[in-house]
Write an enzyme that holds these catalytic residues in place. Structure first.
Site, PDB file in Angstrom:
ATOM      1  N   HIS A 140      -3.792   6.812   2.818  1.00  0.00           N
ATOM      2  CA  HIS A 140      -4.102   5.509   2.224  1.00  0.00           C
ATOM      3  C   HIS A 140      -5.494   5.106   2.707  1.00  0.00           C
ATOM      4  O   HIS A 140      -5.777   5.124   3.903  1.00  0.00           O
ATOM      5  CB  HIS A 140      -3.056   4.487   2.666  1.00  0.00           C
ATOM      6  CG  HIS A 140      -3.450   3.080   2.395  1.00  0.00           C
ATOM      7  ND1 HIS A 140      -3.932   2.676   1.183  1.00  0.00           N
ATOM      8  CD2 HIS A 140      -3.460   1.977   3.189  1.00  0.00           C
ATOM      9  CE1 HIS A 140      -4.217   1.379   1.235  1.00  0.00           C
ATOM     10  NE2 HIS A 140      -3.939   0.930   2.443  1.00  0.00           N
ATOM     11  N   CYS A 161       0.816  -1.223   0.000  1.00  0.00           N
ATOM     12  CA  CYS A 161       0.000   0.000   0.000  1.00  0.00           C
ATOM     13  C   CYS A 161       0.851   1.275   0.000  1.00  0.00           C
ATOM     14  O   CYS A 161       0.328   2.360  -0.243  1.00  0.00           O
ATOM     15  CB  CYS A 161      -0.938   0.003   1.204  1.00  0.00           C
ATOM     16  SG  CYS A 161      -1.917  -1.495   1.308  1.00  0.00           S
ATOM     17  N   ASN A 213     -10.132  -0.939  -0.177  1.00  0.00           N
ATOM     18  CA  ASN A 213      -8.685  -0.740  -0.096  1.00  0.00           C
ATOM     19  C   ASN A 213      -8.062  -1.192  -1.419  1.00  0.00           C
ATOM     20  O   ASN A 213      -8.051  -2.375  -1.725  1.00  0.00           O
ATOM     21  CB  ASN A 213      -8.152  -1.569   1.076  1.00  0.00           C
ATOM     22  CG  ASN A 213      -6.651  -1.426   1.276  1.00  0.00           C
ATOM     23  OD1 ASN A 213      -5.942  -0.963   0.389  1.00  0.00           O
ATOM     24  ND2 ASN A 213      -6.183  -1.830   2.444  1.00  0.00           N
TER      25      ASN A 213
HETATM   26  N1  ACO Z   1     -18.419 -10.533   8.066  1.00  0.00           N
HETATM   27  C1  ACO Z   1     -18.995 -10.909   9.230  1.00  0.00           C
HETATM   28  N2  ACO Z   1     -18.265 -11.288  10.307  1.00  0.00           N
HETATM   29  C2  ACO Z   1     -16.929 -11.290  10.183  1.00  0.00           C
HETATM   30  C3  ACO Z   1     -16.274 -10.913   8.994  1.00  0.00           C
HETATM   31  C4  ACO Z   1     -17.089 -10.522   7.910  1.00  0.00           C
HETATM   32  N3  ACO Z   1     -16.566 -10.141   6.732  1.00  0.00           N
HETATM   33  N4  ACO Z   1     -14.949 -11.006   9.169  1.00  0.00           N
HETATM   34  C5  ACO Z   1     -14.751 -11.431  10.432  1.00  0.00           C
HETATM   35  N5  ACO Z   1     -15.941 -11.591  11.042  1.00  0.00           N
HETATM   36  C6  ACO Z   1     -16.207 -12.043  12.406  1.00  0.00           C
HETATM   37  C7  ACO Z   1     -15.065 -12.836  12.979  1.00  0.00           C
HETATM   38  O1  ACO Z   1     -15.134 -14.182  12.568  1.00  0.00           O
HETATM   39  C8  ACO Z   1     -15.290 -12.654  14.454  1.00  0.00           C
HETATM   40  O2  ACO Z   1     -16.319 -13.508  14.872  1.00  0.00           O
HETATM   41  P1  ACO Z   1     -16.210 -14.266  16.292  1.00  0.00           P
HETATM   42  O3  ACO Z   1     -16.211 -13.154  17.312  1.00  0.00           O
HETATM   43  O4  ACO Z   1     -17.443 -15.101  16.293  1.00  0.00           O
HETATM   44  O5  ACO Z   1     -14.939 -15.021  16.240  1.00  0.00           O
HETATM   45  C9  ACO Z   1     -15.816 -11.226  14.557  1.00  0.00           C
HETATM   46  O6  ACO Z   1     -16.326 -10.891  13.251  1.00  0.00           O
HETATM   47  C10 ACO Z   1     -14.768 -10.225  14.956  1.00  0.00           C
HETATM   48  O7  ACO Z   1     -13.623 -10.469  14.148  1.00  0.00           O
HETATM   49  P2  ACO Z   1     -12.347  -9.563  14.266  1.00  0.00           P
HETATM   50  O8  ACO Z   1     -11.340 -10.014  13.248  1.00  0.00           O
HETATM   51  O9  ACO Z   1     -11.899  -9.496  15.674  1.00  0.00           O
HETATM   52  O10 ACO Z   1     -12.957  -8.178  13.822  1.00  0.00           O
HETATM   53  P3  ACO Z   1     -12.326  -6.749  13.928  1.00  0.00           P
HETATM   54  O11 ACO Z   1     -13.188  -5.888  14.730  1.00  0.00           O
HETATM   55  O12 ACO Z   1     -10.866  -6.774  14.260  1.00  0.00           O
HETATM   56  O13 ACO Z   1     -12.464  -6.247  12.415  1.00  0.00           O
HETATM   57  C11 ACO Z   1     -11.069  -5.961  10.471  1.00  0.00           C
HETATM   58  C12 ACO Z   1     -11.787  -6.952  11.375  1.00  0.00           C
HETATM   59  C13 ACO Z   1     -12.106  -5.072   9.810  1.00  0.00           C
HETATM   60  C14 ACO Z   1     -10.305  -6.738   9.415  1.00  0.00           C
HETATM   61  C15 ACO Z   1     -10.112  -5.097  11.349  1.00  0.00           C
HETATM   62  O14 ACO Z   1      -9.298  -5.913  12.135  1.00  0.00           O
HETATM   63  C16 ACO Z   1      -9.274  -4.200  10.521  1.00  0.00           C
HETATM   64  O15 ACO Z   1      -9.738  -3.214   9.993  1.00  0.00           O
HETATM   65  N6  ACO Z   1      -7.953  -4.504  10.380  1.00  0.00           N
HETATM   66  C17 ACO Z   1      -7.078  -3.797   9.515  1.00  0.00           C
HETATM   67  C18 ACO Z   1      -6.889  -4.603   8.300  1.00  0.00           C
HETATM   68  C19 ACO Z   1      -6.613  -3.839   7.055  1.00  0.00           C
HETATM   69  O16 ACO Z   1      -7.088  -2.747   6.820  1.00  0.00           O
HETATM   70  N7  ACO Z   1      -5.838  -4.473   6.191  1.00  0.00           N
HETATM   71  C20 ACO Z   1      -5.573  -3.960   4.889  1.00  0.00           C
HETATM   72  C21 ACO Z   1      -4.149  -4.098   4.524  1.00  0.00           C
HETATM   73  S1  ACO Z   1      -3.073  -3.117   5.512  1.00  0.00           S
HETATM   74  C22 ACO Z   1      -3.538  -1.562   5.266  1.00  0.00           C
HETATM   75  O17 ACO Z   1      -3.985  -1.221   4.188  1.00  0.00           O
HETATM   76  C23 ACO Z   1      -3.444  -0.605   6.344  1.00  0.00           C
END
Ligand code: ACO
Length: 324
Positions: free
Chosen positions: A251, A112, A281
Site C-alpha cells: 500500500h 486502504c 495515498n
Molecule cells: N507542512 C508543513 N508542516 C507541517 C505539515 C505540513 N503539511 N503537517 C504538519 N506539519 C508540522 C506540524 O504542525 C508540526 O509542527 P510543530 O513541531 O511546530 O508542532 C511538525 O510539522 C511535525 O508534525 P508531526 O505531525 O509530528 O510530523 P511527523 O513527522 O509525524 O509527520 C506525517 C507527519 C507525515 C503525517 C507522519 O506522521 C505520517 O506519515 N503518518 C502516517 C500517516 C498516514 O500515512 N496516513 C494515511 C492513512 S493510513 C495508511 O495509509 C497507512
C-alpha cells in the site's frame, strides 16, 4: 493451484496537484512534504470522475487485458470509502456502467485494505466455484473527503482507481495465502464521520464534517508494525523465506512508512514497487494502481512470488502472497 490474476487496469484523474500548488492552499512547502512523505504530486478528480466512473474505466482496462467479457463476471467487489452515494453502492454503478449483467456487486469498506480484502474474497469464491470470474476494484475520490485547511491530512491523499480480474487456473500458479486483520479498538486514530443523522437521538457528538481525521504519528507506528507482523506471519505459515520474494507491492501510504517496513523486513529496495511520489495515498486504489503499473511495465514474470501488504482506517491490515 487456484486463483490467478487474468488482467489488471488502472485509471487516474487528469488533473495533477503538485506540492507547489498545495503551498497556495495550506501552510506547507514542497520540501516538508517530500521529506516526510515522498509525495511530489497527486491526482484530483474533476467532472465525470466520480469514484464509480474511475472504477469503471479501470475495470474495462482490466477486462480488456484479461480478454474477459463483462458479462462473464460473477462477482464484482469494490473497495472504497469515498462513494458519491451511500446507496446504491459504487459497485452497483460500476456493474451498470460496464455491463456486468450477470454479476452480483457490492462495496467493501476496509479503507486502504479494501483491495486486499476483496482479493481474499475473490480467492475464496473461486476456490468454492472454479468457473467463477471475479472483478476486484479499489477506487477513491478522497479529495472530496478532506479538510483542505488541515495540512496534517490534505497533503497525503489522492484520487484514482485500479482493478484486477481473477479466475481459476489448473497450473501451480495463483494465490498462496492471505493474512487479514482488523482492530476497531483503535478507530479514533484514523476516521471519517458519516453525514450528520436526521434522527436527533443518533447524532454523533463532535461530528465536525465527513472528512478524514488522523493522529499521524500513532498511525505511522501502528502501520509499520502491523504490516510487518502480517507479512512475517504469512511467510511463516506458508514456509516461504523473505529472500524468496521477487516483488513487493505495498500500500503506497508514504515513503517513510515504507522505508521503515522494507528495512524491518530485510527486503532489497529494488524489489519493492513504489509510485507514491506520483499519486500520494489513494487508499483502496493504491495497491491495484501499483499492480497495474508493475504489470504494464513488465515487472511481473510468470512464477514470480509477489507479496502485497496494506494498512488503513479501522484499523484494517493484511498481507497476501501470489505466485504470478
Ligand atoms: N507542512 C508543513 N508542516 C507541517 C505539515 C505540513 N503539511 N503537517 C504538519 N506539519 C508540522 C506540524 O504542525 C508540526 O509542527 P510543530 O513541531 O511546530 O508542532 C511538525 O510539522 C511535525 O508534525 P508531526 O505531525 O509530528 O510530523 P511527523 O513527522 O509525524 O509527520 C506525517 C507527519 C507525515 C503525517 C507522519 O506522521 C505520517 O506519515 N503518518 C502516517 C500517516 C498516514 O500515512 N496516513 C494515511 C492513512 S493510513 C495508511 O495509509 C497507512
Amino acid at each position: 493451484m487456484g486463483t490467478v490474476v487474468l488482467g489488471t487496469g488502472a485509471c487516474v484523474p487528469e488533473r495533477i496537484l503538485t506540492n507547489a500548488e498545495l503551498e497556495t492552499i495550506v501552510d506547507t512547502n514542497d520540501e516538508w512534504i517530500r521529506s516526510r512523505t515522498g509525495i511530489e504530486a497527486r491526482r484530483i478528480a474533476g467532472h465525470g470522475e466520480q469514484t464509480f466512473q474511475l472504477a469503471a474505466r479501470a475495470a474495462e482496462r482490466a477486462l480488456a487485458a484479461a480478454e474477459v467479457g463483462a458479462e462473464e463476471i460473477g462477482l464484482l467487489v469494490l473497495g472504497t470509502v469515498s462513494s458519491h452515494m451511500l446507496m446504491p453502492s459504487s459497485a452497483c454503478f460500476v456493474q451498470k456502467e460496464i455491463g456486468a449483467v450477470n454479476a452480483f456487486a457490492y462495496d467493501i469498506n476496509a479503507a486502504c485494505s479494501g483491495f486486499l480484502f476483496g482479493l481474499d474474497l475473490a480467492d475464496k469464491y473461486i476456490r468454492a466455484d472454479p468457473t467463477m470470474k471475479v472483478l476486484v476494484i479499489g477506487a477513491e475520490t478522497l479529495s472530496g473527503r478532506l479538510n483542505w485547511q488541515d495540512r496534517n491530512t490534505c497533503i497525503l491523499f489522492g484520487d484514482g482507481a485500479g482493478a484486477a480480474v481473477f479466475g481459476h487456473s489448473a497450473s501451480d500458479r495463483g494465490v498462496i495465502g492471505s493474512n487479514m486483520f482488523s482492530d476497531g479498538g483503535l478507530w479514533r486514530l484514523l476516521y471519517m464521520h458519516a453525514p450528520v443523522s436526521t434522527n436527533p437521538e443518533l447524532v454523533v457528538p463532535d461530528n465536525s464534517g465527513a472528512h478524514v481525521q488522523m493522529e499521524g504519528r500513532e498511525v505511522f507506528k501502528h502501520a509499520v508494525r502491523a504490516m510487518e507482523d502480517a507479512v512475517c506471519g504469512l511467510l511463516a505459515r506458508e514456509k516461504i523465506s523473505i529472500e524468496a520474494i521477487d516483488v513487493v507491492i505495498p500500500h503506497q501510504a508514504n515513503i517513510r512508512i515504507l522505508s521503515n517496513l522494507i528495512e524491518r523486513l530485510g527486503v532489497p529496495s529494488e524489489k519493492v514497487f513504489l509510485n507514491v511520489s506520483k499519486y500520494g495515498n489513494t487508499s483502496a486504489a493504491s495497491i491495484p494502481i501499483a499492480l497495474a503499473e508493475a504489470d504494464e511495465q513488465g515487472l511481473l514474470h510468470r512464477g514470480d512470488l509477489v507479496l502485497f501488504c496494506s494498512f488503513g482506517g479501522g484499523f484494517t491490515w493484511g498481507a497476501t502472497l501470489i505466485k504470478w
